[in-house]
Design a protein around this motif. Structure first.
Motif, PDB file in Angstrom:
ATOM      1  N   GLY A  12       0.793  -1.228   0.000  1.00 30.08           N
ATOM      2  CA  GLY A  12       0.000   0.000   0.000  1.00 30.08           C
ATOM      3  C   GLY A  12       0.818   1.266   0.000  1.00 30.08           C
ATOM      4  O   GLY A  12       0.360   2.297  -0.448  1.00 30.08           O
ATOM      5  N   SER A  13       2.039   1.233   0.495  1.00 35.38           N
ATOM      6  CA  SER A  13       2.875   2.418   0.562  1.00 35.38           C
ATOM      7  C   SER A  13       4.310   1.999   0.843  1.00 35.38           C
ATOM      8  O   SER A  13       4.557   1.037   1.557  1.00 35.38           O
ATOM      9  N   GLU A  14       5.251   2.740   0.293  1.00 32.81           N
ATOM     10  CA  GLU A  14       6.657   2.448   0.565  1.00 32.81           C
ATOM     11  C   GLU A  14       7.046   2.895   1.965  1.00 32.81           C
ATOM     12  O   GLU A  14       8.107   2.529   2.459  1.00 32.81           O
ATOM     13  N   LEU A  34       6.606 -13.689   2.979  1.00 34.88           N
ATOM     14  CA  LEU A  34       6.560 -12.229   2.972  1.00 34.88           C
ATOM     15  C   LEU A  34       7.448 -11.723   1.845  1.00 34.88           C
ATOM     16  O   LEU A  34       8.614 -12.095   1.758  1.00 34.88           O
ATOM     17  N   GLY A  35       6.889 -10.865   1.002  1.00 34.19           N
ATOM     18  CA  GLY A  35       7.615 -10.382  -0.167  1.00 34.19           C
ATOM     19  C   GLY A  35       8.604  -9.283   0.131  1.00 34.19           C
ATOM     20  O   GLY A  35       9.593  -9.126  -0.573  1.00 34.19           O
ATOM     21  N   GLN A  36       8.349  -8.491   1.134  1.00 32.87           N
ATOM     22  CA  GLN A  36       9.196  -7.334   1.417  1.00 32.87           C
ATOM     23  C   GLN A  36       9.847  -7.439   2.792  1.00 32.87           C
ATOM     24  O   GLN A  36       9.945  -6.467   3.519  1.00 32.87           O
ATOM     25  N   LEU A  37      10.306  -8.603   3.119  1.00 32.47           N
ATOM     26  CA  LEU A  37      10.959  -8.813   4.410  1.00 32.47           C
ATOM     27  C   LEU A  37      12.397  -8.324   4.313  1.00 32.47           C
ATOM     28  O   LEU A  37      13.201  -8.866   3.565  1.00 32.47           O
ATOM     29  N   ASN A  38      12.727  -7.262   5.046  1.00 29.86           N
ATOM     30  CA  ASN A  38      14.063  -6.675   4.985  1.00 29.86           C
ATOM     31  C   ASN A  38      15.055  -7.377   5.894  1.00 29.86           C
ATOM     32  O   ASN A  38      16.241  -7.399   5.623  1.00 29.86           O
TER      33      ASN A  38
END
Length: 185
Positions: A12-14, A34-38
């Motif tokens: 939804g937002s960066e 999770l696609g955006q797991l840092n």
């Protein structure tokens, strides 16, 4: 389903940040990741030294003798779950309960915790003698425990989420027509 929802939220937002907590095994078995797991942090079981230090710090070092009498509290069970007292939550509950004898399982630990927190005696755990309370009076501790157990059993029976929302109550939980009518209101 949870992983999909978290991924959608993060898309939804960066500027969105999130912290996700789950068991490593559960994450590895999940069909979606999770696609955006840092980054990830994996908590390790407490060492025996850390357990002794904690018990000393909270002035419950006498409990270490109970731990030594029951080595199962420090050993992994057959399901692969970490040893009971090597998990910070269970260690803190164990110290709070301050048992006179070693608990052998997670269930026994939670039973002891309920007894301690509700001020019940051990015989009250048997479930005998519970009566529904009248709407004009507040429930006793015994009645509150009875209703909490009933709710947990219903959630377990329906394999529901661990979250309870009054609007999601199942009609077959309600035994009288007046209860069912009140739910509609």
């Amino acid at each position: 389903a949870a992983m999909v929802a978290i991924n959608e939220y993060l898309k939804g937002s960066e500027q969105r940040d999130a912290v996700v907590c789950c068991r490593v095994l559960d994450y590895e078995l999940a069909s979606k990741k999770l696609g955006q797991l840092n980054a990830a942090i994996e908590l390790q079981p407490l060492s025996e030294g850390e357990i002794q230090t904690y018990l000393t710090r909270v002035q419950k070092n006498h409990l270490w003798a109970l731990v030594e009498q029951n080595p199962a509290l420090l050993q992994e069970d057959s399901s692969g779950m970490p040893p009971l007292l090597k998990t910070p939550l269970f260690l803190s509950v164990f110290a709070r309960v301050n048992p006179k004898v070693a608990v052998r399982s997670e269930g026994e630990l939670w039973d002891a915790y309920i007894v301690k927190q509700l001020g019940l005696s051990a015989k009250d755990l048997s479930g005998k003698g519970y009566q529904p309370y009248q709407r004009t009076e507040e429930p006793t501790q015994k009645q509150s425990k009875y209703y909490l157990i009933f709710l947990a059993q219903q959630l377990q029976r329906t394999e529901s989420e661990s979250e309870f929302l009054i609007q999601d109550i199942e009609p077959d939980w309600l035994t009288t027509s007046s209860q069912r009518w009140r739910k509609k209101c």
